[in-house]
Design an enzyme around this catalytic site. Structure first.
Site, PDB file in Angstrom:
ATOM      1  N   TYR A 147       0.829  -1.207   0.000  1.00  0.00           N
ATOM      2  CA  TYR A 147       0.000   0.000   0.000  1.00  0.00           C
ATOM      3  C   TYR A 147       0.859   1.251   0.000  1.00  0.00           C
ATOM      4  CZ  TYR A 147       0.806   0.916   5.017  1.00  0.00           C
ATOM      5  OH  TYR A 147       1.377   1.220   6.239  1.00  0.00           O
TER       6      TYR A 147
ATOM      7  N   LYS B  45       6.299  -1.727   2.061  1.00  0.00           N
ATOM      8  CA  LYS B  45       5.089  -1.156   2.671  1.00  0.00           C
ATOM      9  C   LYS B  45       3.961  -2.170   2.487  1.00  0.00           C
ATOM     10  CE  LYS B  45       3.070   3.438   3.359  1.00  0.00           C
ATOM     11  NZ  LYS B  45       3.237   3.480   4.802  1.00  0.00           N
TER      12      LYS B  45
ATOM     13  N   GLU C 124      12.463   2.640  13.879  1.00  0.00           N
ATOM     14  CA  GLU C 124      11.512   3.695  13.512  1.00  0.00           C
ATOM     15  C   GLU C 124      10.352   3.675  14.491  1.00  0.00           C
ATOM     16  OE1 GLU C 124       9.857   2.933   9.603  1.00  0.00           O
ATOM     17  OE2 GLU C 124       9.746   0.794   9.964  1.00  0.00           O
TER      18      GLU C 124
ATOM     19  N   LEU D 252      11.011   1.367   7.017  1.00  0.00           N
ATOM     20  CA  LEU D 252      10.401   1.827   5.770  1.00  0.00           C
ATOM     21  C   LEU D 252      11.205   3.016   5.237  1.00  0.00           C
ATOM     22  CD1 LEU D 252       7.740   1.338   4.094  1.00  0.00           C
ATOM     23  CD2 LEU D 252       6.971   3.467   5.127  1.00  0.00           C
TER      24      LEU D 252
HETATM   25  N1  PDD Z   1       2.810   5.173   7.540  1.00  0.00           N
HETATM   26  N2  PDD Z   1       7.489   3.908   9.011  1.00  0.00           N
HETATM   27  C1  PDD Z   1       6.332   3.233   9.050  1.00  0.00           C
HETATM   28  C2  PDD Z   1       6.309   1.890   9.666  1.00  0.00           C
HETATM   29  C3  PDD Z   1       5.159   3.818   8.526  1.00  0.00           C
HETATM   30  O1  PDD Z   1       4.016   3.124   8.546  1.00  0.00           O
HETATM   31  C4  PDD Z   1       5.216   5.121   7.980  1.00  0.00           C
HETATM   32  C5  PDD Z   1       4.023   5.807   7.391  1.00  0.00           C
HETATM   33  C6  PDD Z   1       6.452   5.794   7.961  1.00  0.00           C
HETATM   34  C7  PDD Z   1       6.606   7.153   7.353  1.00  0.00           C
HETATM   35  O2  PDD Z   1       6.602   7.063   5.963  1.00  0.00           O
HETATM   36  P1  PDD Z   1       6.132   8.263   5.027  1.00  0.00           P
HETATM   37  O3  PDD Z   1       6.916   9.448   5.441  1.00  0.00           O
HETATM   38  O4  PDD Z   1       6.471   7.805   3.682  1.00  0.00           O
HETATM   39  O5  PDD Z   1       4.661   8.467   5.256  1.00  0.00           O
HETATM   40  C8  PDD Z   1       7.571   5.148   8.476  1.00  0.00           C
HETATM   41  C9  PDD Z   1       1.631   5.624   6.865  1.00  0.00           C
HETATM   42  C10 PDD Z   1       1.344   7.085   6.957  1.00  0.00           C
HETATM   43  C11 PDD Z   1       0.471   4.728   7.234  1.00  0.00           C
HETATM   44  O6  PDD Z   1       0.705   3.539   7.347  1.00  0.00           O
HETATM   45  O7  PDD Z   1      -0.653   5.210   7.369  1.00  0.00           O
END
Ligand code: PDD
Length: 288
Positions: free
Chosen positions: A33, A148, A180, A204
């Site tokens: 996703y 993801k 993270e 991620l």
């Molecule tokens: N999640 N690490 C994890 C495990 C995450 O699920 C997310 C973001 C990030 C930050 O990634 P980005 O800057 O690309 O949004 C880091 C999204 C927002 C979610 O699962 O809803």
């Protein structure tokens, strides 16, 4: 929610969108996703999100069901039609339905493609001004956190630890090192230097993480991308979390202990927050 969703080539009212109970996304979490922020109907960092979607698809050996131009058209249409000007667009691609439940990939697959828009609720000003609290936990996830993937049970369990403790996020450590957050990237500030964990299979590759490192480089904030120990994280002057939906927020308490001095958002955060808002406004003006 009356916005239409896109499901397998059709635009449907959300309540009418149906997926098979034999979908591998439903039964195995076999899918990937993206979450793309949209400001004033313009998608932020769209190419980067779609490039990461491709990496995630490659990582699970699933052919991309759409060409780049098709994805851009779908996201643009959804952003243009959504009920709200600022939304987060959720894209999900699963390996689709199977005839019988079997872990092995079916010989022929029809992936399930879903796009939907949700209102983007900005983090409350109080979180930015006073900071947020976090708990920490051992990172119990698998060894492909760079993908993801929709199989997010470990992330959900980890996030719930924060919720139960009345906190916003769970900061994760694996083998004594910072990885993270349960749904965010984490940065440390120490002695005026921004520290970021190295992007590898344990985290991620965050799109917001990249924006923050680019802004730091652009504005001359010293940066180190390297392994960060748990002890360094706990001794941070400042701790930040960031994601596409929360942008960047200061963590002022970790496991009930103040971060830095005074448990208030730090001066480096204040600068980064302003740089981020300025950059966003510039990018959005350029796209107008
Ligand atoms: N999640 N690490 C994890 C495990 C995450 O699920 C997310 C973001 C990030 C930050 O990634 P980005 O800057 O690309 O949004 C880091 C999204 C927002 C979610 O699962 O809803």
């Amino acid at each position: 929610m009356t916005s239409r969703v896109f499901l397998n080539g059709q635009w449907l009212v959300a309540a009418d969108a149906r997926v098979s109970v034999m979908d591998r996304g439903f039964l195995f979490g076999d899918g990937v996703y993206e979450v793309i922020p949209v400001y004033s109907r313009r998608a932020f960092r769209l190419e980067q999100h779609l490039a990461r979607l491709q990496q995630s698809l490659d990582g699970i050996q699933l052919a991309n069901p759409h060409r780049l131009a098709e994805w851009i058209a779908l996201v643009t249409q959804l952003a243009g039609e959504a009920e709200w000007e600022d939304v987060s667009i959720y894209i999900q691609v699963t390996r689709g339905p199977m005839a019988v439940r079997n872990h092995a990939f079916p010989k022929e697959i029809t992936p399930t493609v879903l796009l939907l828009a949700e209102p983007m609720i900005p983090s409350p000003a109080s979180q930015r001004e006073r900071g947020i609290s976090a708990v920490s936990a051992a990172d119990i996830r698998w060894l492909r956190c760079d993908l993801k993937a929709t199989s997010l049970l470990a992330n959900c369990l980890l996030r719930q630890l924060a919720v139960t403790a009345g906190c916003v996020e769970t900061v994760l450590f694996r083998d004594g090192f910072l990885t993270e957050g349960s749904a965010s990237s984490i940065f440390v500030v120490k002695d005026g230097v921004l520290l970021a964990p190295i992007k590898n299979h344990l985290m991620l590759p965050g799109i917001t993480y990249d924006v923050i490192l680019e802004l730091a480089a652009h504005h001359g904030l010293p940066c180190e991308v390297r392994d960060i120990t748990e002890a360094e994280t706990r001794a941070a002057d400042e701790l930040w979390m960031c994601s596409s939906t929360k942008e960047v927020l200061p963590i002022v308490a970790l496991d009930g202990r103040e971060v830095g001095v005074g448990g208030t958002p730090g001066p480096v955060f204040a600068r980064m927050y302003d740089w981020y808002q300025e950059f966003k406004a510039k990018v959005m003006r350029a796209a107008a």
